[in-house]
Design a protein around this motif. Structure first.
Motif, PDB file in Angstrom:
ATOM      1  N   THR A 262       1.070   6.574 -15.400  1.00  0.00           N
ATOM      2  CA  THR A 262       0.291   6.720 -14.164  1.00  0.00           C
ATOM      3  C   THR A 262       1.039   6.123 -12.984  1.00  0.00           C
ATOM      4  O   THR A 262       1.023   6.672 -11.873  1.00  0.00           O
ATOM      5  CB  THR A 262      -1.082   6.043 -14.330  1.00  0.00           C
ATOM      6  OG1 THR A 262      -1.725   6.538 -15.499  1.00  0.00           O
ATOM      7  CG2 THR A 262      -1.966   6.309 -13.112  1.00  0.00           C
ATOM      8  N   PHE A 263       1.699   4.992 -13.188  1.00  0.00           N
ATOM      9  CA  PHE A 263       2.508   4.386 -12.135  1.00  0.00           C
ATOM     10  C   PHE A 263       3.585   5.344 -11.666  1.00  0.00           C
ATOM     11  O   PHE A 263       3.800   5.520 -10.460  1.00  0.00           O
ATOM     12  CB  PHE A 263       3.137   3.093 -12.655  1.00  0.00           C
ATOM     13  CG  PHE A 263       4.122   2.464 -11.700  1.00  0.00           C
ATOM     14  CD1 PHE A 263       3.692   1.574 -10.729  1.00  0.00           C
ATOM     15  CD2 PHE A 263       5.479   2.779 -11.760  1.00  0.00           C
ATOM     16  CE1 PHE A 263       4.601   1.005  -9.834  1.00  0.00           C
ATOM     17  CE2 PHE A 263       6.395   2.220 -10.885  1.00  0.00           C
ATOM     18  CZ  PHE A 263       5.949   1.332  -9.910  1.00  0.00           C
ATOM     19  N   VAL A 265       3.639   8.643 -11.933  1.00  0.00           N
ATOM     20  CA  VAL A 265       3.009   9.786 -11.253  1.00  0.00           C
ATOM     21  C   VAL A 265       2.625   9.412  -9.825  1.00  0.00           C
ATOM     22  O   VAL A 265       2.890  10.163  -8.874  1.00  0.00           O
ATOM     23  CB  VAL A 265       1.781  10.278 -12.045  1.00  0.00           C
ATOM     24  CG1 VAL A 265       0.979  11.284 -11.225  1.00  0.00           C
ATOM     25  CG2 VAL A 265       2.223  10.904 -13.371  1.00  0.00           C
ATOM     26  N   LEU A 266       2.017   8.240  -9.641  1.00  0.00           N
ATOM     27  CA  LEU A 266       1.626   7.816  -8.302  1.00  0.00           C
ATOM     28  C   LEU A 266       2.838   7.580  -7.412  1.00  0.00           C
ATOM     29  O   LEU A 266       2.832   7.921  -6.221  1.00  0.00           O
ATOM     30  CB  LEU A 266       0.784   6.541  -8.384  1.00  0.00           C
ATOM     31  CG  LEU A 266      -0.625   6.676  -8.952  1.00  0.00           C
ATOM     32  CD1 LEU A 266      -1.329   5.322  -8.944  1.00  0.00           C
ATOM     33  CD2 LEU A 266      -1.443   7.691  -8.163  1.00  0.00           C
ATOM     34  N   ASP A 267       3.884   7.011  -7.987  1.00  0.00           N
ATOM     35  CA  ASP A 267       5.090   6.754  -7.204  1.00  0.00           C
ATOM     36  C   ASP A 267       5.723   8.054  -6.732  1.00  0.00           C
ATOM     37  O   ASP A 267       6.125   8.172  -5.564  1.00  0.00           O
ATOM     38  CB  ASP A 267       6.081   5.958  -8.053  1.00  0.00           C
ATOM     39  CG  ASP A 267       7.239   5.425  -7.236  1.00  0.00           C
ATOM     40  OD1 ASP A 267       6.987   4.642  -6.297  1.00  0.00           O
ATOM     41  OD2 ASP A 267       8.395   5.795  -7.524  1.00  0.00           O
ATOM     42  N   LEU A 269       4.145  10.906  -6.451  1.00  0.00           N
ATOM     43  CA  LEU A 269       3.183  11.531  -5.547  1.00  0.00           C
ATOM     44  C   LEU A 269       3.321  10.963  -4.139  1.00  0.00           C
ATOM     45  O   LEU A 269       3.270  11.699  -3.145  1.00  0.00           O
ATOM     46  CB  LEU A 269       1.765  11.304  -6.072  1.00  0.00           C
ATOM     47  CG  LEU A 269       0.628  12.025  -5.325  1.00  0.00           C
ATOM     48  CD1 LEU A 269       0.789  13.531  -5.446  1.00  0.00           C
ATOM     49  CD2 LEU A 269      -0.724  11.594  -5.892  1.00  0.00           C
ATOM     50  N   GLY A 270       3.510   9.638  -4.053  1.00  0.00           N
ATOM     51  CA  GLY A 270       3.710   9.028  -2.744  1.00  0.00           C
ATOM     52  C   GLY A 270       4.941   9.561  -2.049  1.00  0.00           C
ATOM     53  O   GLY A 270       4.936   9.792  -0.829  1.00  0.00           O
ATOM     54  N   THR A 282      -5.413   3.595   3.618  1.00  0.00           N
ATOM     55  CA  THR A 282      -5.031   4.446   2.482  1.00  0.00           C
ATOM     56  C   THR A 282      -3.729   3.957   1.867  1.00  0.00           C
ATOM     57  O   THR A 282      -3.581   3.907   0.642  1.00  0.00           O
ATOM     58  CB  THR A 282      -4.873   5.904   2.940  1.00  0.00           C
ATOM     59  OG1 THR A 282      -6.099   6.349   3.517  1.00  0.00           O
ATOM     60  CG2 THR A 282      -4.506   6.804   1.774  1.00  0.00           C
ATOM     61  N   PHE A 286      -3.336   2.540  -1.952  1.00  0.00           N
ATOM     62  CA  PHE A 286      -2.381   3.184  -2.854  1.00  0.00           C
ATOM     63  C   PHE A 286      -1.465   2.147  -3.497  1.00  0.00           C
ATOM     64  O   PHE A 286      -1.259   2.138  -4.715  1.00  0.00           O
ATOM     65  CB  PHE A 286      -1.564   4.206  -2.063  1.00  0.00           C
ATOM     66  CG  PHE A 286      -0.635   5.037  -2.903  1.00  0.00           C
ATOM     67  CD1 PHE A 286      -1.082   6.196  -3.515  1.00  0.00           C
ATOM     68  CD2 PHE A 286       0.686   4.667  -3.079  1.00  0.00           C
ATOM     69  CE1 PHE A 286      -0.227   6.969  -4.295  1.00  0.00           C
ATOM     70  CE2 PHE A 286       1.553   5.423  -3.848  1.00  0.00           C
ATOM     71  CZ  PHE A 286       1.088   6.581  -4.462  1.00  0.00           C
ATOM     72  N   HIS A 287      -0.926   1.250  -2.679  1.00  0.00           N
ATOM     73  CA  HIS A 287      -0.026   0.233  -3.210  1.00  0.00           C
ATOM     74  C   HIS A 287      -0.768  -0.776  -4.087  1.00  0.00           C
ATOM     75  O   HIS A 287      -0.207  -1.282  -5.069  1.00  0.00           O
ATOM     76  CB  HIS A 287       0.696  -0.486  -2.070  1.00  0.00           C
ATOM     77  CG  HIS A 287       1.888   0.258  -1.571  1.00  0.00           C
ATOM     78  ND1 HIS A 287       2.991   0.494  -2.361  1.00  0.00           N
ATOM     79  CD2 HIS A 287       2.159   0.834  -0.380  1.00  0.00           C
ATOM     80  CE1 HIS A 287       3.892   1.174  -1.684  1.00  0.00           C
ATOM     81  NE2 HIS A 287       3.407   1.401  -0.477  1.00  0.00           N
ATOM     82  N   CYS A 289      -3.232  -0.085  -6.049  1.00  0.00           N
ATOM     83  CA  CYS A 289      -3.383   0.586  -7.335  1.00  0.00           C
ATOM     84  C   CYS A 289      -2.071   0.547  -8.120  1.00  0.00           C
ATOM     85  O   CYS A 289      -2.064   0.263  -9.325  1.00  0.00           O
ATOM     86  CB  CYS A 289      -3.837   2.028  -7.108  1.00  0.00           C
ATOM     87  SG  CYS A 289      -4.186   2.936  -8.633  1.00  0.00           S
ATOM     88  N   GLU A 290      -0.955   0.795  -7.443  1.00  0.00           N
ATOM     89  CA  GLU A 290       0.350   0.739  -8.108  1.00  0.00           C
ATOM     90  C   GLU A 290       0.635  -0.652  -8.676  1.00  0.00           C
ATOM     91  O   GLU A 290       1.110  -0.797  -9.810  1.00  0.00           O
ATOM     92  CB  GLU A 290       1.461   1.131  -7.138  1.00  0.00           C
ATOM     93  CG  GLU A 290       1.649   2.622  -6.957  1.00  0.00           C
ATOM     94  CD  GLU A 290       2.949   2.942  -6.249  1.00  0.00           C
ATOM     95  OE1 GLU A 290       3.653   3.876  -6.680  1.00  0.00           O
ATOM     96  OE2 GLU A 290       3.261   2.250  -5.258  1.00  0.00           O
TER      97      GLU A 290
END
Length: 407
Positions: A262-263, A265-267, A269-270, A282, A286-287, A289-290
């Protein structure tokens, strides 16, 4: 006390992973984000996530194991004797390493960057007198000398002395209740709660005190590593807690894989969405959550390593006694050997497969030869690499407590 073969083996494997990690530092990109003493021309951005996967927990595991070593030694030694033994074991190799083993590292870095003139003998004369050096000549140029990867040793020494000072409080009735609460953690709390202080340190200290490995003004690193060291002391050999870690090994591994995936994917995505256009709230969410994923991943990965290790490594492997003795000398040697080999190979442009392969083989071969034929056979040299002057006879009853005096 029965020997804990699994902890011995995990210590050996963790330091082995350190060699692979430092090899990866030669090749991982982007180069501006992954700075190292030396970089190959064959940089691979794809290595970033595999490197992060280990860097999030690798050193924390080593500090946790070092805390366990103090727990094991506590039952055998008085507090002054414990402080003296750990001081000799850690600081003598540190000082020797800084004087003899480390200098090749700033030399190859400075020469490669064009800030140090070629000629190792001339460099040593200047190095031993404290410089001065051009700005940025090598990591730690401001101090004239450097300890580079040996920073781990003074940190463990400081935490050991602080823990010794705290032991009367930890061994009081109140302290024992706190440790008992840790021992009684089961299920999800064991896999989540220890990560919360580490996450809090990140929020409160990381931006103000970036890690520098210089001992001073490194408060974020100290908070995290000292906590892991204390966790190791508290875990000790409590059978119920170790059995629970083994029982939860599938769950902890699953959490670790989920959090890191998930980390990533989010990275990504950012990067794809362009965070510069996001609102401040926002961006902060986001950060946050990371970072939360980072620390839950870190602790669950360590819990998985401990659990799987206890399940499958707690047995007297034939290779383990030799590896247990070799691990500290290899740790002291490996980065200097690695950089010396890479410094010679990189200009040859051998390609992105042959160059790292030969660098790894040269590093492993160099450490093996120096340890086997020089260090372990030379009585006066052994203590300078953290070993007993006279090798102890192998004995099936020798406990991990006794072996970790070399840690």
């Amino acid at each position: 006390m029965n020997r804990r073969h699994d902890i011995d083996a995990l210590r050996v494997l963790a330091f082995g992973l350190l060699i692979l990690y430092h090899l990866g530092m030669l090749y991982v990109g982007p180069a501006d984000d992954w700075k190292f003493h030396l970089k190959s021309s064959y940089i691979g951005d794809w290595l970033e996530y595999p490197m992060l996967a280990s860097s999030f927990w690798r050193m924390d595991l080593l500090f946790l194991i070092s805390g366990m070593a103090v727990h094991f030694l506590r039952g055998r030694l008085t507090l002054p004797a414990l402080a003296w033994k750990r001081t000799v074991r850690l600081l003598v190799p540190l000082l020797f390493g800084m004087a003899v083993v480390i200098p090749i590292q700033p030399y190859v870095q400075g020469v490669t960057d064009g800030l140090v003139e070629p000629g190792f003998g001339h460099f040593l004369l200047r190095y031993y007198t404290g410089g001065p050096w051009p700005a940025g000549a090598f990591d730690g140029w401001q101090f004239g000398v450097t300890w580079n990867h040996l920073w781990y040793l003074p940190y463990v020494w400081i935490y050991t002395l602080l823990l010794i000072v705290l032991l009367p409080a930890l061994e009081s009735s109140t302290g024992q209740r706190v440790i008992a609460a840790i021992h009684h953690l089961r299920g999800w709390p064991l896999l989540v709660l220890p990560a919360l202080p580490l996450f809090a340190y990140n929020l409160l200290l990381a931006a103000r005190f970036p890690q520098n490995h210089a001992l001073f003004h490194d408060w974020y690193a100290h908070a995290g590593y000292a906590t892991m060291f204390l966790y190791g002391y508290a875990i000790g050999t409590h059978q119920g807690l170790w059995q629970e870690l083994a029982r939860l090994r599938h769950r902890s591994l699953g959490i670790a894989l989920f959090c890191f995936t998930t980390f990533v994917v989010l990275d990504r995505l950012g990067d794809l969405l362009g965070m510069s256009s996001w609102s401040a709230s926002t961006h902060a969410a986001f950060h946050l959550c990371e970072h939360a994923l980072h620390f839950v991943y870190m602790w669950s990965a360590i819990a998985a390593v401990l659990g799987w290790g206890h399940q499958y490594l707690n047995r007297p492997f034939r290779w383990l006694p030799y590896a247990r003795e070799a691990v500290f000398p290899w740790y002291i040697l490996h980065q200097s050997v690695l950089l010396a080999v890479a410094y010679w190979l990189i200009p040859l442009k051998l390609g992105p497969v042959l160059e790292p392969t030969l660098t790894l083989l040269g590093t492993v071969g160099g450490c093996a030869v120096l340890h086997e034929y020089v260090i372990r056979r030379t009585r006066w040299l052994r203590p300078l690499f953290g070993l007993d002057a006279v090798p102890r006879a192998a004995s099936p009853s020798l406990s991990f407590t006794e072996q970790t005096q070399r840690a």
